[in-house]
Write an enzyme that holds these catalytic residues in place. Structure first.
Site, mmCIF file in Angstrom:
data_model
loop_
_atom_site.group_PDB
_atom_site.id
_atom_site.type_symbol
_atom_site.label_atom_id
_atom_site.label_comp_id
_atom_site.label_asym_id
_atom_site.label_seq_id
_atom_site.Cartn_x
_atom_site.Cartn_y
_atom_site.Cartn_z
ATOM 1 N N HIS A 170 0.839 -1.210 0.000
ATOM 2 C CA HIS A 170 0.000 0.000 0.000
ATOM 3 C C HIS A 170 0.879 1.269 0.000
ATOM 4 O O HIS A 170 0.812 2.081 0.932
ATOM 5 C CB HIS A 170 -0.865 -0.062 1.264
ATOM 6 C CG HIS A 170 -1.991 0.902 1.341
ATOM 7 N ND1 HIS A 170 -1.825 2.264 1.328
ATOM 8 C CD2 HIS A 170 -3.334 0.698 1.473
ATOM 9 C CE1 HIS A 170 -3.004 2.866 1.444
ATOM 10 N NE2 HIS A 170 -3.933 1.937 1.520
ATOM 11 N N GLU A 273 -0.865 1.160 -5.419
ATOM 12 C CA GLU A 273 -0.643 -0.066 -4.669
ATOM 13 C C GLU A 273 -0.612 -1.300 -5.571
ATOM 14 O O GLU A 273 -1.584 -1.552 -6.300
ATOM 15 C CB GLU A 273 -1.770 -0.202 -3.637
ATOM 16 C CG GLU A 273 -1.884 1.019 -2.725
ATOM 17 C CD GLU A 273 -3.212 1.102 -2.004
ATOM 18 O OE1 GLU A 273 -3.733 2.212 -1.834
ATOM 19 O OE2 GLU A 273 -3.725 0.044 -1.614
HETATM 20 O O1 TA6 Z 1 -6.083 1.624 -0.469
HETATM 21 C C1 TA6 Z 1 -7.045 2.649 -0.347
HETATM 22 C C2 TA6 Z 1 -7.772 2.479 0.983
HETATM 23 O O2 TA6 Z 1 -8.448 1.244 1.030
HETATM 24 C C3 TA6 Z 1 -8.711 3.662 1.198
HETATM 25 O O3 TA6 Z 1 -10.064 3.274 1.072
HETATM 26 C C4 TA6 Z 1 -8.349 4.144 2.612
HETATM 27 O O4 TA6 Z 1 -9.087 3.443 3.584
HETATM 28 C C5 TA6 Z 1 -6.862 3.795 2.639
HETATM 29 O O5 TA6 Z 1 -6.824 2.486 2.068
HETATM 30 C C6 TA6 Z 1 -6.183 3.929 3.980
HETATM 31 O O6 TA6 Z 1 -6.604 2.910 4.819
HETATM 32 P P1 TA6 Z 1 -5.970 2.883 6.320
HETATM 33 O O7 TA6 Z 1 -6.598 1.673 6.950
HETATM 34 O O8 TA6 Z 1 -4.481 2.766 6.184
HETATM 35 O O9 TA6 Z 1 -6.348 4.210 6.944
#
Ligand code: TA6
Length: 302
Positions: A170, A273
């Site tokens: 991510h 990601e």
């Molecule tokens: O990858 C995008 C996502 O799924 C968004 O929807 C947002 O929730 C982001 O990840 C961050 O998630 P986190 O749990 O790290 O705050």
């Protein structure tokens, strides 16, 4: 309790790899070689920073990121595993899985012949992790720090039955201004628009940003390019073992609600990601392994 002296004794490499306490009980590995510098939190095998020599930081870390046991760090490369997004059936389980918020151990550090540095970390399985994931398996994160950055997340099925994982590296990339950033390589890909009820749409032209953007691109196996004309640089993302790519920027309102993106931090980051998400989840047979592999490199632009 983390034993920094023991980590340096067993895995330190003079002038290349050292360990320190980033915060109370929070071990961090610092990597420095002729190509680049990087820092990796042992919790979550979470790469926090990477900067090739003579290059501005490529990976973004929030100025308000908190290093706290059991809490995901805002920025860097959170490891989402063994599911991506909300758990399919257990609302109480953490979004994006537990791997990013639990202790990992150092399996190996190595100075390679070309002066890049390899760090191999392994997830420590405990009754708490097994309560959320009962399948016998090993999870390793192999990080190679050089002029490029390679990350290989390896899931091995050590049991007697197949299992299915979702995952994502991510990664938060540093950009000068998201409003002047364009992402190429996703043209004509279908995507699920999480800002519009998960509707399936098709990408036309490069991805540009003018508001909250949260998309899972499907059938996207090609290199992805982050074009940053103000920094006159292009970040190339190559990948293997992944046919889905998540693109996310929270924009101002969501960023302010999150509280750990820093003052207007959303302007200087974009998540791209390398994932196994949506219909790209992976079933691993007994004795087999899956590699979610990605490589980041920087090119001049214009
Ligand atoms: O990858 C995008 C996502 O799924 C968004 O929807 C947002 O929730 C982001 O990840 C961050 O998630 P986190 O749990 O790290 O705050």
């Amino acid at each position: 309790m983390v034993d920094i002296a023991d980590l340096n004794k067993r895995h330190g490499i003079a002038g290349k790899v050292t360990f320190r306490e980033g915060a109370e009980g929070f071990a961090v590995m610092d990597v420095s070689n002729s190509h680049a510098t990087a820092s990796i939190a042992l919790q979550g095998a979470h790469l926090m920073t990477w900067a090739p020599r003579n290059e501005q930081p490529v990976i973004w870390l929030s100025s308000a990121a908190k290093l706290a046991t059991g809490k995901s760090i805002r920025g860097g490369v959170p490891v989402c595993w063994p599911w991506f997004g909300p758990h399919p059936s257990e609302a109480s389980f953490p979004a994006h899985g537990f791997a990013r918020t639990v202790p990992w151990e150092v399996a190996e550090t190595k100075a390679l012949d070309d002066d890049r540095t390899l760090a191999v970390l392994r997830l420590i399985q405990t009754p708490a992790t097994r309560a959320q994931w009962q399948h016998p398996c090993d999870l390793e994160c192999r990080i190679t720090v050089g002029e490029s950055l390679e990350i290989d997340l390896v899931t091995r099925n050590t049991g007697t039955a197949p299992f299915t994982i979702g995952a994502a590296l991510h990664t938060y990339f540093a950009v000068n201004d998201i409003r002047h950033t364009a992402i190429r390589g996703l043209e004509n890909c279908a995507y699920l628009d999480k800002v519009d009820g998960g509707k399936r749409k098709q990408q036309t032209g490069p991805v540009t940003f003018s508001g909250e953007t949260d998309r899972i691109y499907l059938d996207s196996a090609a290199d992805i390019l982050i074009d940053d004309p103000q920094l006159k640089r292009r970040i190339r993302i190559a990948k293997r073992g992944s046919r889905s790519t998540v693109v996310w920027n929270p924009w101002i309102e969501k960023a302010n609600k999150m509280g750990d993106l820093g003052e207007n931090g959303y302007l200087n980051m974009v998540c791209v990601e390398t994932a196994n998400a949506a219909d790209d989840v992976v079933t691993i047979k007994p004795g087999a392994e899956h590699h979610l592999w990605t490589e980041y490199s920087v090119e001049a632009l214009g």
